[in-house]
Design a protein around this motif. Structure first.
Motif, short mmCIF file in Angstrom:
data_model
loop_
_atom_site.label_atom_id
_atom_site.label_comp_id
_atom_site.label_asym_id
_atom_site.label_seq_id
_atom_site.Cartn_x
_atom_site.Cartn_y
_atom_site.Cartn_z
N ALA A 1 0.90 -1.06 0.10
CA ALA A 1 -0.07 -0.02 -0.02
C ALA A 1 1.06 1.15 -0.23
O ALA A 1 0.68 2.36 -0.72
CB ALA A 1 -0.85 0.13 1.28
N GLY A 2 1.95 1.31 1.04
CA GLY A 2 2.74 2.48 0.91
C GLY A 2 3.64 2.68 -0.51
O GLY A 2 3.59 3.96 -0.83
N ARG A 3 3.78 1.58 -1.04
CA ARG A 3 4.50 1.78 -2.52
C ARG A 3 3.49 2.15 -3.50
O ARG A 3 3.77 3.10 -4.49
CB ARG A 3 5.09 0.35 -2.96
N ALA A 4 2.23 1.61 -3.46
CA ALA A 4 1.26 2.08 -4.36
C ALA A 4 0.98 3.77 -4.16
O ALA A 4 0.96 4.54 -5.15
CB ALA A 4 0.09 1.26 -4.24
N PHE A 5 0.69 3.97 -2.82
CA PHE A 5 0.60 5.40 -2.87
C PHE A 5 1.59 6.46 -3.27
O PHE A 5 1.29 7.47 -3.43
CB PHE A 5 0.02 5.72 -1.49
N ARG A 6 2.65 6.06 -2.84
CA ARG A 6 3.90 6.72 -3.32
C ARG A 6 4.04 6.95 -4.80
O ARG A 6 3.97 7.93 -5.49
CB ARG A 6 5.36 6.19 -2.79
N SER A 7 3.66 5.90 -5.59
CA SER A 7 3.69 5.98 -6.98
C SER A 7 2.59 6.80 -7.47
O SER A 7 2.83 7.59 -8.49
CB SER A 7 3.42 4.44 -7.75
N MET A 8 1.25 6.74 -6.88
CA MET A 8 0.23 7.65 -7.41
C MET A 8 0.81 9.28 -6.92
O MET A 8 0.64 10.16 -8.05
CB MET A 8 -0.99 7.58 -6.22
#
Length: 242
Positions: free
Chosen positions: A225-232
């Motif tokens: 989740a952390g990686r995904a939100f950073r990508s966003m």
């Protein structure tokens, strides 16, 4: 220090009443980018508000779209499915409700939105909604899907997409059929879209949802989740720059 507030936003679509949630930092002045958030199949609720509040703290005005109507607030999976399926089966209606919410984001008087800097993001069913809004030709700089389905009945509509597309997918997600991934890639390539598909090893459905706890099917994964939100946020920084 940010002072993010979440306020109710009531609006009408063809005589029906809808109630979204508007999240923004009251300590900030001036025009800000606007983000339309499509929640998961449970619709407008505390979990969606938590996400909107967190995202708004980064300097955005976030509106959680009410896709079902003010009186429809699912409390379990059966109710959520009953509310969701008519929209999944009628993409024109789904798009109409997303388009109406996008208009509300721009016209509401609580926080000023820069109409030249708009994007959408969504989760599970909401990921499908975000992509369909982009396919409708909405003036978006980006459309972002977290563990959403990728199919569409009108793949040629991808030629209407005006901004970048980012899809974040759990590589072990049993609820998004694997054949949807290459079909999505072909759809985006055929339309010449600026797209990314990030596939996270070991992640299943609902990896951003802290309440998801069905091993092997729907499970929260804090690291992913952390990686995904950073990508966003990286993509939003890029497309809104300047």
């Amino acid at each position: 220090m940010s002072q993010v507030t979440v306020r109710s936003l009531v609006y009408q679509i063809e005589g029906q009443t809808y109630e979204g949630r508007l999240a923004f930092d009251v300590s900030q002045q001036g025009s800000r980018p606007g983000l339309l958030m499509a929640p998961n199949w449970m619709g407008v609720g505390a979990g969606a508000e938590d996400i909107a509040r967190s995202v708004a703290a980064n300097g955005y005005v976030v509106l959680i779209a009410d896709l079902y109507g003010q009186t429809v607030r699912p409390s379990n999976a059966d109710e959520a499915g009953a509310a969701m399926m008519p929209l999944k089966n009628d993409r024109a209606l789904l798009r109409k409700r997303m388009q109406a919410a996008l208009e509300q984001l721009q016209s509401q008087g609580e926080a000023q939105v820069d109409a030249s800097r708009l994007a959408t993001f969504g989760f599970c069913f909401g990921g499908c909604c975000a992509l369909e809004l982009a396919r409708s030709g909405a003036p978006l700089k980006a459309a972002i899907s977290f563990h959403g389905t990728l199919d569409t009945p009108n793949p040629a509509d991808a030629q209407n997409i005006k901004g970048a597309v980012l899809v974040m997918h759990g590589a072990s997600d049993p609820l998004v059929p694997k054949e949807q991934l290459p079909a999505f890639e072909d759809e985006m390539d055929a339309a010449g879209v600026d797209w990314q598909l990030l596939s996270y090893g070991g992640a299943v459905h609902s990896f951003t949802d802290p309440q998801a706890n069905v091993p092997g099917k729907m499970m929260y994964d804090a690291k992913v989740a952390g990686r995904a939100f950073r990508s966003m946020h990286n993509l939003l920084d890029e497309v809104f720059r300047g």
